[in-house]
Design an enzyme around this catalytic site. Structure first.
Site, PDB file in Angstrom:
ATOM      1  N   GLU A 270       0.835  -1.208   0.000  1.00  0.00           N
ATOM      2  CA  GLU A 270       0.000   0.000   0.000  1.00  0.00           C
ATOM      3  C   GLU A 270       0.869   1.258   0.000  1.00  0.00           C
ATOM      4  O   GLU A 270       1.800   1.377   0.801  1.00  0.00           O
ATOM      5  CB  GLU A 270      -0.903  -0.022   1.234  1.00  0.00           C
ATOM      6  CG  GLU A 270      -2.304   0.452   0.970  1.00  0.00           C
ATOM      7  CD  GLU A 270      -3.043  -0.370  -0.087  1.00  0.00           C
ATOM      8  OE1 GLU A 270      -3.081   0.088  -1.254  1.00  0.00           O
ATOM      9  OE2 GLU A 270      -3.569  -1.440   0.245  1.00  0.00           O
ATOM     10  N   HIS A 271       0.573   2.167  -0.902  1.00  0.00           N
ATOM     11  CA  HIS A 271       1.332   3.423  -1.064  1.00  0.00           C
ATOM     12  C   HIS A 271       2.792   3.140  -1.419  1.00  0.00           C
ATOM     13  O   HIS A 271       3.664   3.955  -1.146  1.00  0.00           O
ATOM     14  CB  HIS A 271       1.231   4.298   0.195  1.00  0.00           C
ATOM     15  CG  HIS A 271      -0.125   4.945   0.357  1.00  0.00           C
ATOM     16  ND1 HIS A 271      -0.362   6.250   0.021  1.00  0.00           N
ATOM     17  CD2 HIS A 271      -1.300   4.452   0.789  1.00  0.00           C
ATOM     18  CE1 HIS A 271      -1.642   6.548   0.267  1.00  0.00           C
ATOM     19  NE2 HIS A 271      -2.226   5.460   0.731  1.00  0.00           N
ATOM     20  N   THR A 272       3.038   1.985  -2.008  1.00  0.00           N
ATOM     21  CA  THR A 272       4.392   1.678  -2.482  1.00  0.00           C
ATOM     22  C   THR A 272       4.537   2.004  -3.961  1.00  0.00           C
ATOM     23  O   THR A 272       5.652   2.196  -4.440  1.00  0.00           O
ATOM     24  CB  THR A 272       4.710   0.181  -2.269  1.00  0.00           C
ATOM     25  OG1 THR A 272       3.560  -0.577  -2.682  1.00  0.00           O
ATOM     26  CG2 THR A 272       5.016  -0.128  -0.815  1.00  0.00           C
ATOM     27  N   ASP A 273       3.418   2.089  -4.682  1.00  0.00           N
ATOM     28  CA  ASP A 273       3.534   2.224  -6.147  1.00  0.00           C
ATOM     29  C   ASP A 273       4.206   3.530  -6.562  1.00  0.00           C
ATOM     30  O   ASP A 273       5.105   3.536  -7.392  1.00  0.00           O
ATOM     31  CB  ASP A 273       2.192   2.005  -6.863  1.00  0.00           C
ATOM     32  CG  ASP A 273       1.077   2.956  -6.473  1.00  0.00           C
ATOM     33  OD1 ASP A 273       1.235   3.703  -5.486  1.00  0.00           O
ATOM     34  OD2 ASP A 273       0.033   2.951  -7.161  1.00  0.00           O
TER      35      ASP A 273
ATOM     36  N   GLY B 204     -11.956   2.294  -2.280  1.00  0.00           N
ATOM     37  CA  GLY B 204     -10.630   1.684  -2.315  1.00  0.00           C
ATOM     38  C   GLY B 204     -10.543   0.515  -3.272  1.00  0.00           C
ATOM     39  O   GLY B 204      -9.566  -0.226  -3.257  1.00  0.00           O
TER      40      GLY B 204
ATOM     41  N   SER C  99     -10.955   1.092  -6.558  1.00  0.00           N
ATOM     42  CA  SER C  99     -10.510   1.771  -7.765  1.00  0.00           C
ATOM     43  C   SER C  99     -11.534   1.809  -8.895  1.00  0.00           C
ATOM     44  O   SER C  99     -11.247   1.432 -10.029  1.00  0.00           O
ATOM     45  CB  SER C  99      -9.196   1.178  -8.260  1.00  0.00           C
ATOM     46  OG  SER C  99      -8.489   2.208  -8.879  1.00  0.00           O
TER      47      SER C  99
ATOM     48  N   ASP D 261      -3.274   1.035  -9.938  1.00  0.00           N
ATOM     49  CA  ASP D 261      -4.693   0.809 -10.224  1.00  0.00           C
ATOM     50  C   ASP D 261      -4.952   0.660 -11.721  1.00  0.00           C
ATOM     51  O   ASP D 261      -5.683  -0.227 -12.165  1.00  0.00           O
ATOM     52  CB  ASP D 261      -5.538   1.979  -9.692  1.00  0.00           C
ATOM     53  CG  ASP D 261      -5.356   2.185  -8.200  1.00  0.00           C
ATOM     54  OD1 ASP D 261      -4.714   1.334  -7.553  1.00  0.00           O
ATOM     55  OD2 ASP D 261      -5.851   3.202  -7.685  1.00  0.00           O
TER      56      ASP D 261
HETATM   57  P1  ADP Z   1     -12.133   4.734  -5.890  1.00  0.00           P
HETATM   58  O1  ADP Z   1     -11.251   4.774  -7.078  1.00  0.00           O
HETATM   59  O2  ADP Z   1     -11.491   4.117  -4.694  1.00  0.00           O
HETATM   60  O3  ADP Z   1     -13.464   4.102  -6.166  1.00  0.00           O
HETATM   61  P2  ADP Z   1     -12.014   7.601  -6.231  1.00  0.00           P
HETATM   62  O4  ADP Z   1     -12.414   8.725  -5.350  1.00  0.00           O
HETATM   63  O5  ADP Z   1     -10.609   7.529  -6.694  1.00  0.00           O
HETATM   64  O6  ADP Z   1     -12.444   6.255  -5.474  1.00  0.00           O
HETATM   65  O7  ADP Z   1     -12.910   7.590  -7.536  1.00  0.00           O
HETATM   66  C1  ADP Z   1     -14.337   7.643  -7.467  1.00  0.00           C
HETATM   67  C2  ADP Z   1     -14.856   8.632  -8.496  1.00  0.00           C
HETATM   68  O8  ADP Z   1     -14.670   8.097  -9.834  1.00  0.00           O
HETATM   69  C3  ADP Z   1     -16.357   8.843  -8.402  1.00  0.00           C
HETATM   70  O9  ADP Z   1     -16.673   9.835  -7.434  1.00  0.00           O
HETATM   71  C4  ADP Z   1     -16.707   9.298  -9.809  1.00  0.00           C
HETATM   72  O10 ADP Z   1     -16.393  10.662 -10.003  1.00  0.00           O
HETATM   73  C5  ADP Z   1     -15.765   8.452 -10.676  1.00  0.00           C
HETATM   74  N1  ADP Z   1     -16.454   7.207 -11.094  1.00  0.00           N
HETATM   75  C6  ADP Z   1     -16.132   5.951 -10.778  1.00  0.00           C
HETATM   76  N2  ADP Z   1     -17.003   5.062 -11.307  1.00  0.00           N
HETATM   77  C7  ADP Z   1     -17.926   5.790 -11.971  1.00  0.00           C
HETATM   78  C8  ADP Z   1     -19.111   5.475 -12.727  1.00  0.00           C
HETATM   79  N3  ADP Z   1     -19.557   4.224 -12.846  1.00  0.00           N
HETATM   80  N4  ADP Z   1     -19.773   6.496 -13.307  1.00  0.00           N
HETATM   81  C9  ADP Z   1     -19.343   7.764 -13.186  1.00  0.00           C
HETATM   82  N5  ADP Z   1     -18.266   8.126 -12.476  1.00  0.00           N
HETATM   83  C10 ADP Z   1     -17.565   7.166 -11.866  1.00  0.00           C
HETATM   84 MG    MG Z   2      -9.457   5.905  -7.240  1.00  0.00          MG
END
Ligand code: ADP
Ligand code: MG
Length: 394
Positions: free
Chosen positions: A49-52, A140, A142, A188
């Site tokens: 985690e956080h190594t990439d 988390g 991605s 990711d």
């Molecule tokens: P994680 O990658 O851990 O899910 P992030 O905060 O990095 O969290 O990314 C989430 C954001 O990516 C969402 O708030 C949205 O803006 C975008 N996103 C992800 N999946 C979708 C989707 N199916 N439709 C629209 N936007 C999306």
């Molecule tokens: Mg993300």
């Protein structure tokens, strides 16, 4: 977003729902069938985690949750996207002009990919697209990278050029770093683009070399959502990255990947204690990730469990990215496993999911323990799902 995420998790219990929602949103919005539907998976990081972004090692697998992009040609010179998971919101921007930010956050993931494909010399064509996914958002796992990779693949496919998965992952990372504003590493995007069914990938984030490691037979991946949604774009993630860079400058190494434990301790004079502990997490986490790769290869669940436990403690005490809810969830899951496997917070941190690796026969025990002992901040039971290591984008 919280509402959407839970909705996605419930509906995705039926496979192909997200695929069909993307298709339907396309037909409803644009009045024709899409030319193609492309998908890219979310991922879970077993360890590392956080190594990439420190040029180090990670051990993720792609999961059987995807973002789908239904796409077809447009005749108005624009790229137009509809987000089925955001109440059918629409974003549209001109092909030719410099691509600017949108007030809609989700739209910037699309715009950023288009802009960075342009900057990489990939000529785009006007398209319509509809997006729907079953990767829980902000958990988390991605969803952001799965969205970026699916959009990148879809835009490339319509424009008639092919991108090798490493280049696509690098373009997607550049877009998230520079356009969306999150200083994430390459993990990711790379695992979403290159995942292999039934395998984890040990990734060297400096060379981008990926070593597939088959998941041992009879072993399950359990993911439990703490009910706390993180946001990478908030400052904490970027702070950690800056602290790691400060540590690398202190030790005069290109990246923390080049530092070993002996040097870390021998040459820490004058280094701020917080920065020192951030560096110690990265150095020890790289070691644990390499050891976990060997343990996974040998099907040694006890060893994997111990390494996951240590990883969680290092994230808690040295890197400062766990929270009380994920500490508690990891503890409940680990105690249910009683040494036969392990649990740790996974992903960028500050909430999101806890992952456990367990023998198939122990899965119910873990799920029961979570149901009995854990409540989210809203006093709800945790969403739990058992997933399998899956293929990358296609
Ligand atoms: P994680 O990658 O851990 O899910 P992030 O905060 O990095 O969290 O990314 C989430 C954001 O990516 C969402 O708030 C949205 O803006 C975008 N996103 C992800 N999946 C979708 C989707 N199916 N439709 C629209 N936007 C999306
Ligand atoms: Mg993300």
């Amino acid at each position: 977003v919280c509402y959407d995420a839970q909705y996605i998790m419930i509906t995705s219990l039926t496979k192909n729902v997200a695929h069909d929602r993307a298709n339907k949103a396309f037909v409803d919005t644009f009045g024709a069938a899409p030319a193609a539907i492309l998908r890219a998976p979310g991922r879970v990081n077993l360890i590392g985690e956080h190594t990439d972004y420190n040029d180090g090692f990670v051990l993720p697998c792609a999961i059987d949750r995807d973002t789908f992009v239904a796409i077809g040609p447009a005749h108005n010179g624009r790229i137009t996207a509809v987000a089925a998971d955001f109440d059918g919101e629409i974003d549209s921007f001109e092909m030719g002009s410099a691509i600017e930010h949108s007030p809609k956050i989700w739209a910037n993931y699309v715009r950023g990919i288009a802009k960075h494909l342009n900057m990489a010399g990939c000529p785009l064509v006007p398209v319509n697209m509809a997006i729907a996914g079953d990767v829980p958002l902000g958990s988390g796992l991605s969803s952001s990278a799965s969205l970026e990779i699916a959009v990148g693949l879809a835009l490339a496919q319509q424009a008639g050029f092919s991108l090798d998965p490493n280049t696509l992952a690098q373009i997607a990372q550049a877009s998230e770093n520079q356009f969306v504003g999150c200083a994430c590493g390459i993990m990711d995007q790379l695992i979403s683009a290159r995942g292999i069914d039934g395998h984890a990938l040990l990734i060297d984030c400096r060379s981008l070399e990926c070593t597939p490691i088959i998941m041992p037979a009879g072993v399950s991946i359990i993911i439990a959502h703490s009910g706390v949604h993180h946001s990478n774009v908030d400052g904490e993630y970027n702070d950690r990255r800056n602290q790691c860079e400060a540590a690398a400058r202190h030790y005069n190494v290109k990246a923390l990947r080049d530092l070993d434990l002996i040097t870390l301790e021998a040459e820490n004079a004058g280094l701020d204690d917080v920065i020192y502990r951030r560096a110690r997490h990265v150095v020890t986490e790289n070691d644990r990730t390499l050891q976990a790769g060997i343990a996974l290869q040998n099907g040694d669940l006890k060893m994997i469990g111990r390494l996951m436990q240590e990883s969680h403690m290092s994230m808690r005490d040295d890197f400062g990215i766990t929270i009380a809810h994920t500490d508690r969830l990891a503890d409940i899951m680990a105690r249910a496993l009683n040494g036969q496997g392990g649990a740790r917070q996974t992903g960028g941190g500050f909430g999101g999911c806890v992952i456990a690796i367990a023998q198939d026969g122990d899965v119910t025990k873990v799920i029961d323990a979570i149901a009995m002992q854990y409540r989210t901040p809203d006093n709800m039971p945790a969403d739990v799902f058992v997933c399998k290591a899956s293929a990358g984008a296609g």
